[in-house]
Scaffold this motif. Structure first.
Motif, PDB file in Angstrom:
ATOM      1  N   ASN A 116     -22.240 119.222 -21.950  1.00  0.00           N
ATOM      2  CA  ASN A 116     -21.845 117.821 -21.769  1.00  0.00           C
ATOM      3  C   ASN A 116     -20.956 117.651 -20.533  1.00  0.00           C
ATOM      4  N   PRO A 117     -21.493 117.999 -19.344  1.00  0.00           N
ATOM      5  CA  PRO A 117     -20.680 117.797 -18.137  1.00  0.00           C
ATOM      6  C   PRO A 117     -20.377 116.316 -17.932  1.00  0.00           C
ATOM      7  N   PHE A 118     -19.220 116.054 -17.311  1.00  0.00           N
ATOM      8  CA  PHE A 118     -18.873 114.684 -16.964  1.00  0.00           C
ATOM      9  C   PHE A 118     -19.827 114.185 -15.879  1.00  0.00           C
ATOM     10  N   ALA A 119     -19.951 112.883 -15.777  1.00  0.00           N
ATOM     11  CA  ALA A 119     -20.760 112.282 -14.709  1.00  0.00           C
ATOM     12  C   ALA A 119     -19.943 112.278 -13.420  1.00  0.00           C
ATOM     13  N   LYS A 120     -19.583 113.482 -13.004  1.00  0.00           N
ATOM     14  CA  LYS A 120     -18.758 113.697 -11.812  1.00  0.00           C
ATOM     15  C   LYS A 120     -19.335 114.881 -11.059  1.00  0.00           C
ATOM     16  N   THR A 121     -18.751 115.182  -9.899  1.00  0.00           N
ATOM     17  CA  THR A 121     -19.194 116.347  -9.145  1.00  0.00           C
ATOM     18  C   THR A 121     -18.832 117.627  -9.899  1.00  0.00           C
ATOM     19  N   ILE A 122     -19.440 118.714  -9.472  1.00  0.00           N
ATOM     20  CA  ILE A 122     -19.119 120.024 -10.060  1.00  0.00           C
ATOM     21  C   ILE A 122     -17.625 120.292  -9.917  1.00  0.00           C
ATOM     22  N   PHE A 123     -17.091 120.030  -8.720  1.00  0.00           N
ATOM     23  CA  PHE A 123     -15.661 120.246  -8.477  1.00  0.00           C
ATOM     24  C   PHE A 123     -14.812 119.409  -9.428  1.00  0.00           C
ATOM     25  N   GLU A 124     -15.130 118.122  -9.542  1.00  0.00           N
ATOM     26  CA  GLU A 124     -14.311 117.229 -10.364  1.00  0.00           C
ATOM     27  C   GLU A 124     -14.424 117.550 -11.856  1.00  0.00           C
ATOM     28  N   ASN A 125     -15.558 118.093 -12.292  1.00  0.00           N
ATOM     29  CA  ASN A 125     -15.675 118.517 -13.684  1.00  0.00           C
ATOM     30  C   ASN A 125     -14.606 119.542 -14.034  1.00  0.00           C
ATOM     31  N   VAL A 126     -14.396 120.481 -13.121  1.00  0.00           N
ATOM     32  CA  VAL A 126     -13.431 121.553 -13.385  1.00  0.00           C
ATOM     33  C   VAL A 126     -12.001 121.093 -13.075  1.00  0.00           C
ATOM     34  N   ALA A 127     -11.843 120.260 -12.061  1.00  0.00           N
ATOM     35  CA  ALA A 127     -10.507 119.839 -11.621  1.00  0.00           C
ATOM     36  C   ALA A 127      -9.869 118.811 -12.548  1.00  0.00           C
ATOM     37  N   TYR A 128     -10.676 118.135 -13.335  1.00  0.00           N
ATOM     38  CA  TYR A 128     -10.178 117.020 -14.147  1.00  0.00           C
ATOM     39  C   TYR A 128      -9.026 117.439 -15.057  1.00  0.00           C
ATOM     40  N   GLY A 129      -9.214 118.487 -15.828  1.00  0.00           N
ATOM     41  CA  GLY A 129      -8.186 118.913 -16.776  1.00  0.00           C
ATOM     42  C   GLY A 129      -6.897 119.344 -16.109  1.00  0.00           C
ATOM     43  N   PRO A 130      -6.965 120.270 -15.140  1.00  0.00           N
ATOM     44  CA  PRO A 130      -5.736 120.677 -14.450  1.00  0.00           C
ATOM     45  C   PRO A 130      -4.998 119.509 -13.801  1.00  0.00           C
ATOM     46  N   ARG A 131      -5.770 118.526 -13.328  1.00  0.00           N
ATOM     47  CA  ARG A 131      -5.127 117.373 -12.675  1.00  0.00           C
ATOM     48  C   ARG A 131      -4.357 116.537 -13.699  1.00  0.00           C
ATOM     49  N   ILE A 132      -4.962 116.229 -14.850  1.00  0.00           N
ATOM     50  CA  ILE A 132      -4.275 115.360 -15.812  1.00  0.00           C
ATOM     51  C   ILE A 132      -3.144 116.092 -16.538  1.00  0.00           C
ATOM     52  N   GLY A 134      -1.245 118.276 -14.961  1.00  0.00           N
ATOM     53  CA  GLY A 134      -0.238 118.606 -13.956  1.00  0.00           C
ATOM     54  C   GLY A 134      -0.132 120.086 -13.650  1.00  0.00           C
ATOM     55  N   LEU A 135      -1.250 120.790 -13.693  1.00  0.00           N
ATOM     56  CA  LEU A 135      -1.216 122.242 -13.469  1.00  0.00           C
ATOM     57  C   LEU A 135      -1.300 122.615 -11.996  1.00  0.00           C
ATOM     58  N   ALA A 136      -1.639 121.663 -11.146  1.00  0.00           N
ATOM     59  CA  ALA A 136      -1.764 121.945  -9.712  1.00  0.00           C
ATOM     60  C   ALA A 136      -0.738 121.128  -8.948  1.00  0.00           C
ATOM     61  N   ARG A 137       0.058 121.819  -8.131  1.00  0.00           N
ATOM     62  CA  ARG A 137       1.090 121.119  -7.365  1.00  0.00           C
ATOM     63  C   ARG A 137       0.577 120.618  -6.016  1.00  0.00           C
ATOM     64  N   THR A 140      -4.379 122.591  -2.491  1.00  0.00           N
ATOM     65  CA  THR A 140      -4.712 124.014  -2.362  1.00  0.00           C
ATOM     66  C   THR A 140      -4.687 124.694  -3.721  1.00  0.00           C
ATOM     67  N   ASP A 141      -3.666 124.356  -4.516  1.00  0.00           N
ATOM     68  CA  ASP A 141      -3.587 124.901  -5.871  1.00  0.00           C
ATOM     69  C   ASP A 141      -4.821 124.509  -6.678  1.00  0.00           C
ATOM     70  N   LEU A 142      -5.207 123.252  -6.572  1.00  0.00           N
ATOM     71  CA  LEU A 142      -6.347 122.750  -7.349  1.00  0.00           C
ATOM     72  C   LEU A 142      -7.644 123.450  -6.918  1.00  0.00           C
ATOM     73  N   ASN A 143      -7.796 123.630  -5.606  1.00  0.00           N
ATOM     74  CA  ASN A 143      -8.981 124.349  -5.114  1.00  0.00           C
ATOM     75  C   ASN A 143      -9.035 125.751  -5.693  1.00  0.00           C
ATOM     76  N   GLY A 144      -7.863 126.397  -5.758  1.00  0.00           N
ATOM     77  CA  GLY A 144      -7.796 127.756  -6.288  1.00  0.00           C
ATOM     78  C   GLY A 144      -8.138 127.813  -7.764  1.00  0.00           C
ATOM     79  N   ILE A 145      -7.658 126.825  -8.528  1.00  0.00           N
ATOM     80  CA  ILE A 145      -7.955 126.776  -9.965  1.00  0.00           C
ATOM     81  C   ILE A 145      -9.449 126.580 -10.189  1.00  0.00           C
ATOM     82  N   VAL A 146     -10.048 125.668  -9.419  1.00  0.00           N
ATOM     83  CA  VAL A 146     -11.481 125.405  -9.569  1.00  0.00           C
ATOM     84  C   VAL A 146     -12.287 126.662  -9.257  1.00  0.00           C
ATOM     85  N   GLU A 147     -11.973 127.319  -8.148  1.00  0.00           N
ATOM     86  CA  GLU A 147     -12.715 128.530  -7.791  1.00  0.00           C
ATOM     87  C   GLU A 147     -12.533 129.625  -8.835  1.00  0.00           C
TER      88      GLU A 147
END
Length: 273
Positions: A116-132, A134-137, A140-147
């Motif tokens: 059930n992927p979100f109707a978002k990009t591959i990047f945003e699917n993974v970045a969504y949780g860390p962003r809401i 507050g896990l990425a400052r 660059t941090d967010l890119n690292g978490i996604v990768e």
């Protein structure tokens, strides 16, 4: 407590096949679930070892998915559902009124039956949780978490050049691995998997099973599966449910070769289910 179920400290096999005691991550005692007047789950008590895979098996409607959803309070979303008993995560009662359910679900991630992927990009699917959460400052941090998350899910090499394309454009197996990457991106301690391979072909299923074996080094995993072969392949502990009751729980090899309860034996040998 379900008749015939003996609770003992979970013991799982290490990479060399020898027994090693693991710390209890989740402990449940006397868990009952009701949907209105229907008593769906009866008096379930079990210990789940950390950094291991525990499989819940049993025929359809036996209560295994109902019990799984108790562990991150997904049953809270069903108005007529009521849960009694105690479920502790690292000794903390997850049904305590002061507990933040959002934080609980960050610690206890979930992967569902159908991707059930979100109707978002591959990047945003993974970045969504860390962003809401507050896990990425920084970006660059967010890119690292996604990768890192996509690498842990075994998907990075397949999607690294198309991170801005929709997640829904991936194959079914890739979508399920994307959902696993999304779950682990918020650094959970436990991953619940409800029939994660039932909608996948054999090749994609094999890849998910390999992934589960890799992930148990860092996560406590509980998987609901109708496939006894899958339970035997991926889990160290197995719990057999029948008619809303936990019949038996133990080392996977013991459950499949020398079960203590005749109902377990009958199910495994195909007499019912």
């Amino acid at each position: 407590m379900a008749q015939g179920v003996k609770i003992s400290a979970p013991v799982v096999s290490n990479a060399h096949g020898s027994a090693t005691s693991k710390r209890c991550k989740i402990q449940t005692r006397g868990v009952n679930v009701y949907y209105g007047d229907k008593h769906a789950l009866h008096d379930v008590s079990v210990d789940i070892a950390e950094k291991s895979v525990t499989a819940f098996i049993g025929p359809s409607g036996c209560g295994k998915s109902t019990f799984l959803r108790c562990i991150n309070r997904m049953n809270d979303t069903i108005p007529i559902a009521r849960v009694d008993g105690k479920i502790e995560l690292d000794g903390q009662d997850i049904y305590d009124r002061g507990l933040d359910v959002v934080q609980l679900r960050a610690r206890v991630g979930m992967v569902f039956q159908k991707p059930n992927p979100f109707a978002k990009t591959i990047f945003e699917n993974v970045a969504y949780g860390p962003r809401i959460h507050g896990l990425a400052r920084s970006g660059t941090d967010l890119n690292g978490i996604v990768e890192t998350s996509l690498r842990k899910a075994g998907l990075w090499e397949e999607v690294k050049d198309r991170l801005n394309q929709p997640g829904t454009g991936l194959s079914g197996g890739q979508q399920q691995r994307l959902c696993i990457a999304r779950a682990i991106a918020v650094e959970p301690e436990v991953i619940l998997m409800d029939e994660p391979c039932s909608a996948l072909d054999p090749i994609a299923t094999a890849r998910i099973e390999e992934l589960i074996d890799e992930l148990r080094e860092n996560f406590t995993i509980i998987i609901v599966t109708h496939s006894m072969q899958q339970a035997a392949r991926v889990s160290q502990r197995t719990a057999f449910f029948h008619l809303g009751k936990l019949v038996e729980e133990g080392a996977t090899e013991q459950i499949f070769t020398n079960p203590h309860d005749k109902r377990t034996q009958d199910y495994i040998t195909g007499r019912f289910g």
